[in-house]
Write a protein that holds these residues in place. Sequence first.
Motif, mmCIF file in Angstrom:
data_model
loop_
_atom_site.group_PDB
_atom_site.id
_atom_site.type_symbol
_atom_site.label_atom_id
_atom_site.label_comp_id
_atom_site.label_asym_id
_atom_site.label_seq_id
_atom_site.Cartn_x
_atom_site.Cartn_y
_atom_site.Cartn_z
ATOM 1 N N LEU A 31 45.352 -9.275 7.739
ATOM 2 C CA LEU A 31 44.576 -8.369 9.149
ATOM 3 C C LEU A 31 45.531 -7.245 9.308
ATOM 4 O O LEU A 31 45.734 -6.097 9.788
ATOM 5 N N THR A 32 46.568 -8.456 10.514
ATOM 6 C CA THR A 32 47.148 -7.398 11.632
ATOM 7 C C THR A 32 47.772 -6.615 11.039
ATOM 8 O O THR A 32 47.992 -5.569 11.960
ATOM 9 N N PRO B 63 40.999 2.670 8.183
ATOM 10 C CA PRO B 63 40.020 1.993 8.951
ATOM 11 C C PRO B 63 40.199 0.931 8.296
ATOM 12 O O PRO B 63 39.321 1.095 6.734
ATOM 13 N N LEU B 64 40.031 -0.614 8.292
ATOM 14 C CA LEU B 64 39.275 -1.708 7.618
ATOM 15 C C LEU B 64 37.776 -2.199 8.403
ATOM 16 O O LEU B 64 37.702 -1.609 9.600
ATOM 17 N N SER C 240 47.339 0.582 7.699
ATOM 18 C CA SER C 240 46.621 1.056 6.855
ATOM 19 C C SER C 240 46.200 2.682 6.767
ATOM 20 O O SER C 240 46.467 2.800 8.578
ATOM 21 N N PHE D 152 36.936 5.126 5.093
ATOM 22 C CA PHE D 152 37.104 3.545 5.665
ATOM 23 C C PHE D 152 37.240 2.592 4.766
ATOM 24 O O PHE D 152 36.801 3.245 3.652
ATOM 25 N N ILE E 280 47.721 -4.971 8.166
ATOM 26 C CA ILE E 280 46.572 -4.418 6.887
ATOM 27 C C ILE E 280 46.528 -3.232 8.842
ATOM 28 O O ILE E 280 46.320 -1.947 8.717
ATOM 29 N N LYS E 281 45.443 -3.457 9.636
ATOM 30 C CA LYS E 281 45.857 -2.918 10.999
ATOM 31 C C LYS E 281 46.690 -1.578 10.889
ATOM 32 O O LYS E 281 46.461 -0.251 11.665
ATOM 33 N N LYS E 282 47.773 -2.186 10.971
ATOM 34 C CA LYS E 282 49.060 -0.949 11.814
ATOM 35 C C LYS E 282 49.630 -0.543 11.245
ATOM 36 O O LYS E 282 50.673 0.719 10.726
#
Length: 404
Positions: free
Chosen positions: A346-347, A356-357, A353, A332, A349-351
């Motif tokens: 952040l949104t 996971p962050l 990456s 991670f 990146i979540k889609k």
Amino acid sequence: MTVTGIIAEYNPFHNGHAYQMEQARKMTGADYLVIVMSGDYVQRGTPAIIEKHLRAKMALNCGADLVLELPVRYATSSARDFAKGAVSILNDLGVVDYLCFGSEHGSISPFLEIADIVNKEPNCYKTILKEEQKKGCSYPAAHQKALQRAYAFTYPNRESDLSTEFLCAPNNILGIEYIRALKELNSSIIPCTVHRTSNNYHSIETDSKYASATAIRRLLLEKKSKHLKDLVPHNTLTDLMDCLKNNSFMTEDDYSLLLKYSLLQHTADQLTSYLDFPKSLANRAVGSLSDFQSFSQFSALLKTRDITRTRINRSLLHAILNIDQREHTPSFLRMLGFRRDAVPLLTAIKKSSRRPLVGKLADSPLETYYEDLFASNLYHSVAAIKSCQATCDERSIPLVIINS
């Protein structure tokens, strides 16, 4: 959305770092700046002078949008592995368009050309490298000479562009390694560079507002706080003054007893199981224990023509932190902090990456971050004893969140 990455230590944060952020935004048109920052230990093989969450706060207050932690085994490695670890984080985010680094040169062209030569290792490079090593040159010295000759052969009209000073400058060395890492990953991230405004990386001069981190650390450790106000941003100065009052600045000599204890437990063969701990150094370390006085003194004692002081520091630190030779890629990406107005980042990146962050360590299996947990908790313990304060567990420290 344009996202630019910066790889840094901020040990500590100063005006030159703020300038780099400002120029990175202008140069790339960035909407967001993502920082991959060393945690509680840095590449010169020592503890960071200030713990990582406070350094992340300094960066976020001065222009960063998101700060991610570079795991300790990469943060305390050679330039090659430091760069590979940090660049892989930026690449895995899936949203980063540019990587901007500070350099003593300021033009990206020679970095691209040198990285290409090192990655391809043309025959002229390999031949000269072998010849110089046969003459008794250390690998770094032989590599430098071979690279200069190979560059002159490849770019005959620009031989003067690649001086010894260029190849010895720490930020230039890292810049070359960043580009090598990008090439090896076949990354779409575009590298660019900002010319350093401060004095030489190791300079102790403080006669301009852009002093080096080395000079600022010296002022902090000598408690010459009145000289700092023109060298660091105002918010940073306030935090540094609090650290000075609490006696919480850290150096390698705060780990002296831990180092002696660790070395007493190991044979030379056992020491070589740690990351970047060569047998010759292990033999000298074990054989010189009776002369041990402190971490810094012992590191200086072990130095020879063939191994740098920084590499010795890293080897000794790896023994203290139990960082072994195994290959390890964390599953991670750890957030240290972000700005509230960076939620769209952040949104995204979540889609996108590949990893996971994570903001809360306790939500992840212990075995996935034990190495970093041990290193940070040891840092907190040493700092607590030094400042006569209660210690804390790394997992209990909240994310740094800066309101817009």
